[in-house]
Design a protein around this motif. Structure first.
Motif, PDB file in Angstrom:
ATOM      1  N   ARG A 145       0.830  -1.206   0.000  1.00  0.00           N
ATOM      2  CA  ARG A 145       0.000   0.000   0.000  1.00  0.00           C
ATOM      3  C   ARG A 145       0.866   1.258   0.000  1.00  0.00           C
ATOM      4  N   THR A 146       1.960   1.229   0.768  1.00  0.00           N
ATOM      5  CA  THR A 146       2.871   2.373   0.826  1.00  0.00           C
ATOM      6  C   THR A 146       3.464   2.680  -0.539  1.00  0.00           C
ATOM      7  N   TYR A 147       3.891   1.639  -1.240  1.00  0.00           N
ATOM      8  CA  TYR A 147       4.489   1.834  -2.566  1.00  0.00           C
ATOM      9  C   TYR A 147       3.462   2.435  -3.536  1.00  0.00           C
ATOM     10  N   LYS A 148       2.243   1.907  -3.526  1.00  0.00           N
ATOM     11  CA  LYS A 148       1.210   2.421  -4.423  1.00  0.00           C
ATOM     12  C   LYS A 148       0.868   3.876  -4.101  1.00  0.00           C
ATOM     13  N   GLU A 149       0.763   4.181  -2.802  1.00  0.00           N
ATOM     14  CA  GLU A 149       0.441   5.552  -2.397  1.00  0.00           C
ATOM     15  C   GLU A 149       1.536   6.520  -2.812  1.00  0.00           C
ATOM     16  N   HIS A 150       2.794   6.106  -2.630  1.00  0.00           N
ATOM     17  CA  HIS A 150       3.901   6.983  -3.001  1.00  0.00           C
ATOM     18  C   HIS A 150       3.929   7.203  -4.509  1.00  0.00           C
ATOM     19  N   GLY A 151       3.661   6.139  -5.278  1.00  0.00           N
ATOM     20  CA  GLY A 151       3.600   6.278  -6.731  1.00  0.00           C
ATOM     21  C   GLY A 151       2.502   7.243  -7.156  1.00  0.00           C
ATOM     22  N   ALA A 152       1.343   7.147  -6.495  1.00  0.00           N
ATOM     23  CA  ALA A 152       0.229   8.048  -6.823  1.00  0.00           C
ATOM     24  C   ALA A 152       0.592   9.496  -6.509  1.00  0.00           C
ATOM     25  N   VAL A 153       1.299   9.711  -5.394  1.00  0.00           N
ATOM     26  CA  VAL A 153       1.724  11.069  -5.030  1.00  0.00           C
ATOM     27  C   VAL A 153       2.687  11.623  -6.075  1.00  0.00           C
ATOM     28  N   MET A 154       3.611  10.788  -6.540  1.00  0.00           N
ATOM     29  CA  MET A 154       4.572  11.224  -7.554  1.00  0.00           C
ATOM     30  C   MET A 154       3.866  11.615  -8.858  1.00  0.00           C
ATOM     31  N   ILE A 155       2.890  10.809  -9.260  1.00  0.00           N
ATOM     32  CA  ILE A 155       2.131  11.121 -10.485  1.00  0.00           C
ATOM     33  C   ILE A 155       1.347  12.416 -10.310  1.00  0.00           C
ATOM     34  N   GLU A 156       0.759  12.592  -9.133  1.00  0.00           N
ATOM     35  CA  GLU A 156      -0.002  13.815  -8.853  1.00  0.00           C
ATOM     36  C   GLU A 156       0.901  15.046  -8.902  1.00  0.00           C
ATOM     37  N   GLN A 157       2.130  14.909  -8.359  1.00  0.00           N
ATOM     38  CA  GLN A 157       3.081  16.015  -8.415  1.00  0.00           C
ATOM     39  C   GLN A 157       3.472  16.331  -9.848  1.00  0.00           C
ATOM     40  N   ASN A 205      11.619  14.912 -18.283  1.00  0.00           N
ATOM     41  CA  ASN A 205      12.984  14.413 -18.126  1.00  0.00           C
ATOM     42  C   ASN A 205      13.370  14.319 -16.653  1.00  0.00           C
ATOM     43  N   GLU A 206      12.976  15.360 -15.908  1.00  0.00           N
ATOM     44  CA  GLU A 206      13.261  15.347 -14.471  1.00  0.00           C
ATOM     45  C   GLU A 206      12.534  14.192 -13.799  1.00  0.00           C
ATOM     46  N   PHE A 207      11.296  13.947 -14.227  1.00  0.00           N
ATOM     47  CA  PHE A 207      10.522  12.829 -13.678  1.00  0.00           C
ATOM     48  C   PHE A 207      11.219  11.506 -13.973  1.00  0.00           C
ATOM     49  N   ASP A 208      11.690  11.346 -15.214  1.00  0.00           N
ATOM     50  CA  ASP A 208      12.374  10.111 -15.603  1.00  0.00           C
ATOM     51  C   ASP A 208      13.653   9.909 -14.807  1.00  0.00           C
ATOM     52  N   ASN A 209      14.436  10.987 -14.659  1.00  0.00           N
ATOM     53  CA  ASN A 209      15.763  10.868 -14.063  1.00  0.00           C
ATOM     54  C   ASN A 209      15.740  10.726 -12.549  1.00  0.00           C
ATOM     55  N   ILE A 210      14.768  11.341 -11.912  1.00  0.00           N
ATOM     56  CA  ILE A 210      14.759  11.367 -10.447  1.00  0.00           C
ATOM     57  C   ILE A 210      13.631  10.517  -9.873  1.00  0.00           C
ATOM     58  N   THR A 211      12.407  10.835 -10.246  1.00  0.00           N
ATOM     59  CA  THR A 211      11.251  10.202  -9.615  1.00  0.00           C
ATOM     60  C   THR A 211      11.148   8.722  -9.955  1.00  0.00           C
ATOM     61  N   VAL A 212      11.359   8.380 -11.224  1.00  0.00           N
ATOM     62  CA  VAL A 212      11.262   6.971 -11.611  1.00  0.00           C
ATOM     63  C   VAL A 212      12.325   6.151 -10.877  1.00  0.00           C
ATOM     64  N   LYS A 213      13.527   6.696 -10.744  1.00  0.00           N
ATOM     65  CA  LYS A 213      14.584   5.994 -10.006  1.00  0.00           C
ATOM     66  C   LYS A 213      14.187   5.810  -8.541  1.00  0.00           C
ATOM     67  N   GLU A 214      13.603   6.865  -7.979  1.00  0.00           N
ATOM     68  CA  GLU A 214      13.179   6.782  -6.582  1.00  0.00           C
ATOM     69  C   GLU A 214      12.114   5.711  -6.411  1.00  0.00           C
ATOM     70  N   LEU A 215      11.140   5.665  -7.329  1.00  0.00           N
ATOM     71  CA  LEU A 215      10.090   4.648  -7.257  1.00  0.00           C
ATOM     72  C   LEU A 215      10.677   3.248  -7.413  1.00  0.00           C
TER      73      LEU A 215
END
Length: 440
Positions: free
Chosen positions: A45-57, A94-104
């Motif tokens: 649930r934590t992983y899904k919630e964090h992913g949803a927050v990243m997409i919302e951002q 690009n920023e999403f790909d380089n930072i957020t996707v790696k974090e997820l």
């Protein structure tokens, strides 16, 4: 060899008491299994919630930048506006790909690793519960047969001890066999080492947090420094997340740096991962099945692996730096914190922060280091009393003074147990050496 018939005359077995003990342990194992299954669901649930927050951002950043483009486009041509919007969107993606996707991906790997560990533990619970159930049924059927009573008692005690160890309720006191001293200073260190935290990987390698030199150091199984990583401020504690990843409590009061830094050990090298900022001091940290427990000096907080604050579990605001270090029982049902500066206590809390026990001791003068072994043994450092002692898992009584000033201990700052080598490792303040005590 003494016949069983003679043993039964001198060692009567209380079948009713044994039956009650079996039922109690079975209940504990079942409760642990339920909690572990809930932990797996919480991790997912934590992983899904964090992913949803990243997409919302991401959506929010896109909308904000498009609005800016429109608002600043007065007097510009449609082609210029379109080009500006395209560049803005590309930059954000690009920023999403380089930072957020790696974090997820990092969090996903953590979740998979922790889930695997918890699943293995659930399997152990199932096996033990089945064995305990069979013995419980057998005890009910034995009746007055003394020989069978003794055999059942011996076998039950063995399986019960396995269950108690899994539950982190081992009453065994360590016995120190020998001591060794190891230097962890490296040529580029600016100061004497001050080892504020220690963590042992599953392969026996050791990580130490050198707060004065602002470094995490990797030691091999011979306790030699083989690699290091510099952090932005003093590392005050360190805990295991997966078999190869740790979380570091990084803190500097003056520059207001309060963060949790993740570091991975990869082929003998330390690799920095993601980090998240905190709105309070960060002094102690411990992890249990996806939950991070962090102390600020005044409070104990619970966070998710993604950095989301879940709740405050305990607080004491009457003076500075009292809620100092924290530890968690193997089953996660008990939390331990040490309180420094005149308080000098070990507190045992329930998972929800309810106070269960308070322990004080002259050997706990200004406690600094705290650790719980996989079997539930509680180790505490008395900084000004130059002592490492062992407290029972209930947090109510001392089992042993494991090391003192006579053993070369001087201002012990951190402590950790290595299952690989059956050793207690102690770090000290302003001392380049760590002490390793082999125990049984």
């Amino acid at each position: 060899m003494t016949p069983i018939s003679e043993l039964t005359n001198t060692q009567p077995t209380d079948l009713q008491g044994l039956s009650v003990e079996l039922e109690t342990v079975m209940g504990g194992i079942k409760s642990l299994q339920i909690n572990q299954e809930a932990s797996v669901q919480s991790l997912q649930r934590t992983y899904k919630e964090h992913g949803a927050v990243m997409i919302e951002q991401l959506h929010g950043n896109l909308s904000t930048n498009i609005d800016k483009c429109f608002n600043s486009s007065v007097g510009t041509s449609g082609n210029n506006l379109k080009e500006e919007m395209c560049w803005s969107v590309l930059s954000i993606l690009n920023e999403f790909d380089n930072i957020t996707v790696k974090e997820l991906n990092d969090i996903k790997e953590e979740v998979i690793s922790i889930k695997g560990s918890v699943t293995s533990s659930i399997h152990k619970c199932t096996t033990l519960h089945n064995d305990l159930s069979q013995f419980h049924e057998l005890v009910q059927k034995i009746g007055d047969n003394k020989e069978l009573c003794l055999i059942a008692s011996i076998k039950c005690k063995h399986i019960i001890q396995q269950a108690l160890t899994l539950l982190g309720k081992s009453g065994k006191a360590f016995n120190v066999q020998r001591k060794s001293v190891h230097n962890v200073r490296i040529p580029s260190d600016s100061y004497e080492c001050s080892i504020a935290g220690i963590c042992v990987l599953t392969d026996g390698q050791v990580l130490v947090a050198d707060s004065k030199n602002k470094r995490i150091k990797l030691l091999n199984q011979q306790y030699q420094v083989v690699n290091h990583w510099d952090v932005t401020a003093g590392p005050w504690d360190i805990c295991l997340i997966t078999s190869s990843e740790v979380a570091v409590a990084v803190n500097d009061h003056d520059s207001k740096i309060h963060e949790v830094q993740f570091i991975t050990v990869n082929q003998g090298k330390l690799v920095s991962g993601r980090k998240f900022q905190l709105q309070h001091e960060c002094r102690g940290i411990v992890h249990h099945q996806g939950d991070l427990f962090v102390t600020s000096g005044k409070e104990l907080y619970k966070y998710s692996l993604s950095g989301k604050l879940i709740c405050s579990l305990y607080q004491d605001r009457s003076a500075d730096w009292k809620v100092y270090k924290c530890a968690v029982s193997p089953t996660g049902d008990r939390l331990y914190i040490i309180t420094s500066y005149l308080k000098n206590k070990l507190l045992t809390l329930a998972r929800d922060g309810t106070l269960l026990a308070t322990y004080t001791d002259p050997a706990l003068r200004d406690p600094t280091g705290l650790h719980v072994t996989p079997a539930g043994q509680v180790l505490v450092c008395g900084y000004r009393s130059h002592t490492v002692l062992q407290v029972g898992w209930e947090g109510e009584s001392k089992l042993a003074n494991l090391a003192t000033e006579e053993d070369g201990l001087w201002y012990p700052w951190s402590v950790c147990y290595s299952s690989t080598t059956s050793s207690i490792i102690v770090g000290q303040w302003e001392d380049n050496n760590i002490l390793v005590f082999r125990v049984e």
